[in-house]
Design a protein around this motif. Structure first.
Motif, PDB file in Angstrom:
ATOM      1  N   LYS A  15       6.701   4.073   6.587  1.00 33.62           N
ATOM      2  CA  LYS A  15       6.223   5.355   6.081  1.00 33.62           C
ATOM      3  C   LYS A  15       7.265   6.055   5.229  1.00 33.62           C
ATOM      4  CE  LYS A  15       3.012   6.259   9.887  1.00 33.62           C
ATOM      5  NZ  LYS A  15       2.657   7.183  10.988  1.00 33.62           N
ATOM      6  N   GLY A  54       0.500   5.370   1.401  1.00 35.78           N
ATOM      7  CA  GLY A  54      -0.319   6.325   2.142  1.00 35.78           C
ATOM      8  C   GLY A  54      -1.068   5.670   3.297  1.00 35.78           C
ATOM      9  N   GLN A  55      -1.996   6.418   3.835  1.00 37.40           N
ATOM     10  CA  GLN A  55      -2.790   5.960   4.970  1.00 37.40           C
ATOM     11  C   GLN A  55      -3.945   5.077   4.483  1.00 37.40           C
ATOM     12  OE1 GLN A  55      -2.122   6.453   8.155  1.00 37.40           O
ATOM     13  NE2 GLN A  55      -0.337   7.754   7.779  1.00 37.40           N
ATOM     14  N   ILE A  56      -4.081   3.918   5.118  1.00 39.26           N
ATOM     15  CA  ILE A  56      -5.180   3.006   4.791  1.00 39.26           C
ATOM     16  C   ILE A  56      -5.843   2.569   6.093  1.00 39.26           C
ATOM     17  CG2 ILE A  56      -4.147   2.183   2.649  1.00 39.26           C
ATOM     18  CD1 ILE A  56      -3.218  -0.288   4.212  1.00 39.26           C
ATOM     19  N   GLY A  57      -7.041   2.023   5.961  1.00 40.64           N
ATOM     20  CA  GLY A  57      -7.758   1.557   7.141  1.00 40.64           C
ATOM     21  C   GLY A  57      -7.470   0.087   7.440  1.00 40.64           C
ATOM     22  N   HIS A  79       0.841  -1.192   0.000  1.00 44.05           N
ATOM     23  CA  HIS A  79       0.000   0.000   0.000  1.00 44.05           C
ATOM     24  C   HIS A  79       0.878   1.244   0.000  1.00 44.05           C
ATOM     25  CE1 HIS A  79       0.936  -0.368   4.316  1.00 44.05           C
ATOM     26  NE2 HIS A  79       0.791   0.949   4.350  1.00 44.05           N
ATOM     27  N   SER A 129      -4.135   2.188  -2.591  1.00 42.45           N
ATOM     28  CA  SER A 129      -4.141   3.499  -1.938  1.00 42.45           C
ATOM     29  C   SER A 129      -5.586   3.912  -1.699  1.00 42.45           C
ATOM     30  CB  SER A 129      -3.410   4.548  -2.783  1.00 42.45           C
ATOM     31  OG  SER A 129      -4.029   4.676  -4.048  1.00 42.45           O
TER      32      SER A 129
END
Length: 531
Positions: A60, A31-34, A29, A83
């Protein structure tokens, strides 16, 4: 044995070549993911096994170039990058090392746990994931270059299958990709395969299984074969022409023989995804856009974009070339300055060596300068019987001169009440000069002069004075240099002057000192009267 070792070596070599020839993938992935998207990534890795990185760690600070750099040594050929944005979930499918990159929008997805929980009976075990799945593409033959490119990309993600050499027992799973030309959506499904024989009753199938049926209610075994009682609905599933085929090989399972009719059953094991292509881009996401679903441009606009990009590339190349020239020029200047500084340092060292050779006549050409010791001077005295000349041992002379410290002479202020330094030194009672001898010959007279000359700073003497035998020094005259006067039980040069040294002279010492004190008093009065 030797043949076994040879066969094992050959098998390992073939396995390495086969493993290096098949495509490998990274699923990660950006970026920010759940939490759910993270689980979806793990499920997709499960689908791509065994030719994928199961425990790939992503930090990161990692960028896409880091993955591209490490993909080459590991033989990775494809990237699946997920993403998330506030409004949608996206997936990028890239071919290494030069692209292209396909951008998909994930419209809907379901995790493995959701799919398995919806089934009454699921079938999934670890042996299914030891071999790669079978890829099935449906409806990808429609017109359009983007559709053909998608089909080629999906085909190259999985190892190719040779139908003449493939073993059916290695095929335990299949991945289905169905393209809908009307909605332009792609359905992603993952199934588990099971092959069962056909052409026999359900009771006979029950007998072929490992679990033997319960026949306590039957009077004869024929009832089980004819009626097939006590069978559940899932066991009584009807097979049709859509899933019955003739096996070319023996397949694992009871009753699956070659050239016999068998039914292929699929059980979904997840995950599910509904994808929609948005654009196709050259390179690793940095090249020209080959296809876009929403935005369409004319030939003139495309040519203008290409010209502008070409101009940007030329400017970038010119800046890089100029920067390289500047770096080379700075490097040359640095080397030149370094060479000059080294030459200057060598010149200074040469001058210093010449100066040292001129100054020190004892310096030898091939070795360090010889140093004469005091033993050589003493040996010369004993052998010759006279003192050596000053020029005979120059190093010793220089060493003796260096031992002496020549400091600046301190300026002393002269007091009107005190005599000069010479008179005081001459008339000091402990001096061996003429002043000291005069004091021993005529103690009264010498003491008067000493007392008059060394008058304390504005203090009056007590009548009768004090002798050296007293413990306290009375008013304690101070010497000019800061030391206490040699009188009383005070220190002179750091040692106490005891009375024993004076008592050894006899009883004449005491009257002499008393007379001395009286003379000092008288001299003081006369001088005061004169002033």
């Amino acid at each position: 044995t030797k043949n076994q070792k040879k066969a094992r070596t050959t098998a390992n070599h073939v396995a390495e070549e086969t493993y290096g020839a098949v495509p490998h993938s990274f699923v990660f992935h950006r970026g920010q993911i759940g939490k759910n998207v993270g689980q979806l990534i793990l499920d997709v890795r499960r689908v791509m096994e065994p030719f994928t990185a199961e425990s790939l760690k992503v930090k990161k600070k990692n960028v896409l170039k880091d993955f591209v750099a490490i993909a080459g040594p590991l033989g990775v050929t494809h990237f699946m990058i997920f993403s998330k944005t506030p409004s949608s979930l996206n997936m990028r499918l890239a071919r290494l090392p030069k692209g292209p990159m396909l951008h998909f929008k994930v419209l809907k997805y379901s995790l493995v746990k959701d799919v398995v929980s919806s089934l009454k009976k699921h079938r999934m075990h670890e042996q299914q994931f030891t071999h790669h799945p079978l890829l099935i593409l449906n409806n990808f033959g429609s017109d359009g270059m983007h559709v053909k490119l998608m089909a080629t990309m999906f085909q190259n993600m999985f190892p190719a299958i040779n139908v003449h050499k493939v073993s059916l027992n290695n095929i335990k799973r299949c991945v289905l990709l169905n393209y809908n030309p009307e909605s332009q959506e792609i359905e992603f499904r993952h199934y588990s395969l099971k092959v069962v024989p056909v052409g026999m009753s359900r009771g006979v199938k029950k007998l072929m299984q490992e679990r033997f049926p319960n026949m306590s209610k039957f009077e004869d075994i024929s009832e089980l074969l004819m009626k097939g009682a006590n069978l559940s609905e899932s066991e009584a599933e009807q097979d049709g022409e859509h899933n019955i085929t003739e096996l070319p090989q023996v397949y694992s399972g009871r009753g699956n023989m070659a050239s016999q009719q068998s039914a292929v059953r699929l059980t979904e094991i997840g995950p599910r995804m509904t994808l929609q292509l948005t654009k196709i881009q050259e390179g690793m996401g940095e090249g020209n856009v080959l296809y876009h679903t929403i935005i369409s441009k004319t030939e003139e606009e495309i040519q203008e974009i290409l010209d502008r990009k070409e101009a940007q590339l030329k400017d970038k190349a010119g800046r890089r070339k100029k920067q390289e020239q500047n770096v080379a020029l700075k490097k040359e200047k640095r080397e030149e300055n370094k060479k000059k500084s080294l030459e200057g340092i060598k010149r200074k060292h040469a001058e210093a060596e010449e100066d040292s050779e001129v100054e020190d006549p004892g310096m030898q050409q091939d070795g360090p300068p010889t140093v004469e010791s005091d033993d050589e001077v003493e040996y010369y005295r004993q052998a010759v019987g006279e003192e050596p000349d000053e020029d005979m041992f120059p190093a010793l002379k220089k060493r003796k001169g260096s031992d002496k410290t020549h400091g600046p002479a301190k300026k002393r202020k002269l007091s009107f009440d005190k005599p000069p330094r010479k008179d005081r030194d001459a008339k000091s009672p402990k001096r061996n000069g003429p002043g000291g001898q005069q004091h021993r010959d005529n103690p009264g007279k010498g003491w008067k002069k000493s007392r008059d000359g060394e008058k304390p700073f504005g203090k009056k003497m007590r009548p009768g004075g004090k002798t050296f035998g007293t413990k306290k020094g009375g008013d304690g005259e101070r010497k000019f240099g800061g030391r206490k006067k040699f009188e009383g039980n005070k220190t002179f040069g750091g040692q106490k002057n005891k009375d024993k040294s004076f008592k050894s002279k006899g009883p004449k010492a005491r009257p002499g000192f008393k007379k001395k004190g009286a003379g000092a008093k008288q001299g003081f009065k006369q001088r005061k009267g004169k002033g």
